[in-house]
Design an enzyme around this catalytic site. Structure first.
Site, mmCIF file in Angstrom:
data_model
loop_
_atom_site.group_PDB
_atom_site.id
_atom_site.type_symbol
_atom_site.label_atom_id
_atom_site.label_comp_id
_atom_site.label_asym_id
_atom_site.label_seq_id
_atom_site.Cartn_x
_atom_site.Cartn_y
_atom_site.Cartn_z
ATOM 1 N N GLY A 1 0.821 -1.216 0.000
ATOM 2 C CA GLY A 1 0.000 0.000 0.000
ATOM 3 C C GLY A 1 0.850 1.259 0.000
ATOM 4 N N ASN A 2 1.973 1.226 0.758
ATOM 5 C CA ASN A 2 2.845 2.412 0.817
ATOM 6 C C ASN A 2 3.513 2.694 -0.516
ATOM 7 O OD1 ASN A 2 2.778 3.595 3.486
ATOM 8 N ND2 ASN A 2 3.564 1.625 4.211
ATOM 9 N N LYS B 1 -1.794 -7.751 4.533
ATOM 10 C CA LYS B 1 -1.959 -8.332 3.190
ATOM 11 C C LYS B 1 -0.877 -9.366 2.883
ATOM 12 C CE LYS B 1 1.324 -6.194 0.490
ATOM 13 N NZ LYS B 1 2.095 -5.712 1.607
ATOM 14 N N LYS C 1 6.203 -9.459 6.376
ATOM 15 C CA LYS C 1 6.610 -9.998 5.070
ATOM 16 C C LYS C 1 7.476 -11.242 5.268
ATOM 17 C CE LYS C 1 6.563 -5.340 3.308
ATOM 18 N NZ LYS C 1 5.107 -5.336 3.247
ATOM 19 N N LYS D 1 -1.128 -2.978 13.340
ATOM 20 C CA LYS D 1 -1.135 -2.659 11.899
ATOM 21 C C LYS D 1 -1.139 -1.135 11.699
ATOM 22 C CE LYS D 1 -1.175 -3.305 7.684
ATOM 23 N NZ LYS D 1 0.096 -3.745 7.136
HETATM 24 N N1 LIG Z 1 15.145 -5.098 7.512
HETATM 25 C C1 LIG Z 1 14.560 -4.319 6.582
HETATM 26 N N2 LIG Z 1 14.927 -4.434 5.280
HETATM 27 C C2 LIG Z 1 14.338 -3.650 4.342
HETATM 28 N N3 LIG Z 1 13.379 -2.727 4.610
HETATM 29 C C3 LIG Z 1 12.975 -2.574 5.889
HETATM 30 C C4 LIG Z 1 13.544 -3.360 6.930
HETATM 31 N N4 LIG Z 1 12.974 -2.995 8.078
HETATM 32 C C5 LIG Z 1 12.067 -2.051 7.795
HETATM 33 N N5 LIG Z 1 12.058 -1.775 6.471
HETATM 34 C C6 LIG Z 1 11.159 -0.759 5.880
HETATM 35 O O1 LIG Z 1 9.904 -1.393 5.784
HETATM 36 C C7 LIG Z 1 9.281 -1.004 4.551
HETATM 37 C C8 LIG Z 1 8.228 -2.048 4.161
HETATM 38 O O2 LIG Z 1 7.132 -1.937 5.031
HETATM 39 P P1 LIG Z 1 5.803 -1.145 4.601
HETATM 40 O O3 LIG Z 1 6.156 0.120 3.884
HETATM 41 O O4 LIG Z 1 4.978 -1.040 5.831
HETATM 42 O O5 LIG Z 1 5.187 -2.199 3.625
HETATM 43 P P2 LIG Z 1 4.225 -2.064 2.359
HETATM 44 O O6 LIG Z 1 5.114 -1.803 1.179
HETATM 45 O O7 LIG Z 1 3.605 -3.427 2.307
HETATM 46 O O8 LIG Z 1 3.238 -0.974 2.626
HETATM 47 C C9 LIG Z 1 10.440 -0.849 3.586
HETATM 48 O O9 LIG Z 1 10.119 -0.028 2.504
HETATM 49 C C10 LIG Z 1 11.522 -0.250 4.485
HETATM 50 O O10 LIG Z 1 11.378 1.156 4.513
HETATM 51 N N1 LIG Z 2 -3.374 -4.384 4.654
HETATM 52 C C1 LIG Z 2 -2.032 -4.214 4.496
HETATM 53 O O1 LIG Z 2 -1.226 -5.034 4.892
HETATM 54 O O2 LIG Z 2 -1.639 -3.025 3.884
HETATM 55 P P1 LIG Z 2 -0.144 -2.513 3.585
HETATM 56 O O3 LIG Z 2 0.543 -3.517 2.739
HETATM 57 O O4 LIG Z 2 -0.356 -1.226 2.867
HETATM 58 O O5 LIG Z 2 0.538 -2.310 4.907
#
Ligand SMILES: Nc1ncnc2c1ncn2[C@@H]1O[C@H](COP(=O)(O)OP(=O)(O)O)[C@@H](O)[C@H]1O
Ligand SMILES: NC(=O)OP(=O)(O)O
Length: 317
Positions: free
Chosen positions: A11-12, A217, A279, A131
């Site tokens: 989502g980010n 997700k 993840k 979350k």
């Molecule tokens: N050990 C790690 N290795 C790589 N990225 C990390 C780590 N720990 C935290 N991150 C951060 O977490 C982010 C992914 O989580 P998030 O943005 O919440 O996920 P999503 O892309 O599913 O929304 C990465 O883009 C990075 O900024």
């Molecule tokens: N629902 C959920 O996990 O969303 P993000 O991937 O945006 O964190």
């Protein structure tokens, strides 16, 4: 038929301006991401798309709360905010993929499946919100928000700022898994379990009802991958590779790693809750069940990653 590969879009990764993006900005990000998905389809992979909604569901909930404050509108429950993001983001991915396939004369149909995901009312995560949703705040902004909303819980999110957190129960079953499988078998690129799926519980009469939460997700995607017997799970996010010592001077990106190594790094706390930890845990769950390989990378590296030229690859020994 080609190998079934599930691609989860973070989502980010669809938001760039921390809550200031309009719908058009998000569509632009979606269009950039689907180019890489179309590349994979062109290479013969049978792709299923899932996506997150962390930022978007937080924006939706906030809009509802602000409207309620001004006594204009009744509030929208969190579970319905999840459903709204599933439809809204699914619509954008579906349209962008259809347009990209038409441009390249790719013979594939696209469909978004409204997906309910069963969780347990007794899940301990209902009492311990993890979350992150919505915008990122500075420490000062977060303190002010907590003062205004004492019922909120906020956490620091991977060095990126403070965010509100909501309960995130673990997925038990993908209610629409058979529909999803049928569409895949009939030449559809399916978009499913958007935002982790709409959280539902089974009642004592075996009916379903919604419950306020946001399912991760990555966990929902790994369960779907297991239930439809996909071989490969690809998780796209904001970074090209997973690192150990993330954000430290001795940060090291991981290229190819075994399940055992990943489990060891997890136990050494290299992955924060609410961002990289789900993840990693979702990857381990998938590989320990039926999965063959997991790739974690950013959308622009997708094609290279499936061809082993980029990304973090987690493989069974
Ligand atoms: N050990 C790690 N290795 C790589 N990225 C990390 C780590 N720990 C935290 N991150 C951060 O977490 C982010 C992914 O989580 P998030 O943005 O919440 O996920 P999503 O892309 O599913 O929304 C990465 O883009 C990075 O900024
Ligand atoms: N629902 C959920 O996990 O969303 P993000 O991937 O945006 O964190």
């Amino acid at each position: 038929m080609g190998e079934v590969v599930i691609v989860a879009i973070g989502g980010n990764s669809l938001v760039r301006e921390n809550g200031r993006d309009g719908v058009d900005d998000q569509y632009e990000a979606v269009c950039e991401t689907v180019v890489h998905i179309a590349d994979m389809v062109e290479e013969g992979y049978n792709v299923v798309v899932t996506h997150g909604n962390g930022p978007q569901v937080g924006f939706g909930l906030r809009r509802s709360e602000i409207a309620e404050k001004y006594k204009d509108m009744p509030p929208v429950p969190l579970v319905n905010c999840v459903a709204d993001t599933q439809g809204g983001i699914g619509y954008q991915i579906q349209q962008a993929l259809m347009n990209e396939f038409a441009k390249r004369a790719i013979n594939k149909k696209v469909a978004t499946v409204i997906t309910q995901v069963e969780v347990s009312k007794e899940d301990p995560n209902f009492k311990h919100p993890t979350k992150p949703i919505g915008s990122f705040f500075t420490k000062e902004q977060a303190d002010k928000m907590i003062e205004e909303h004492p019922e909120w819980t906020m956490i620091e999110d991977s060095g990126r700022g403070y965010r509100r957190v909501v309960p995130s129960p673990k997925p038990i079953d993908i209610v629409e898994k058979d529909v999803i499988k049928t569409l895949i078998d009939n030449n559809y690129v399916v978009i499913a379990v958007g935002g982790g799926g709409i959280p539902v519980v089974k009642t004592e009469h075996s009916t379903y009802e919604g419950i306020d939460a946001v399912i991760d997700k990555d966990f929902a995607t790994s369960l779907l991958a297991e239930q439809i017997k996909a071989g490969t799970l690809v998780i796209t996010t904001g970074v090209p590779k997973v690192s150990i010592n993330f954000g430290e001077p001795d940060q090291k990106e991981l290229d190819f790693i075994s399940v055992e190594e990943l489990r060891k790094y997890k136990e050494e706390n290299h992955f924060p809750e609410g961002s990289m930890l789900p993840k990693v845990e979702a990857s381990l769950n998938f590989l320990e069940a039926s999965g063959k390989r997991v790739i974690i990378t950013n959308p622009e590296s997708l094609k290279d990653a499936v061809n082993k030229k980029s990304g973090t690859h987690i493989v069974k020994q």
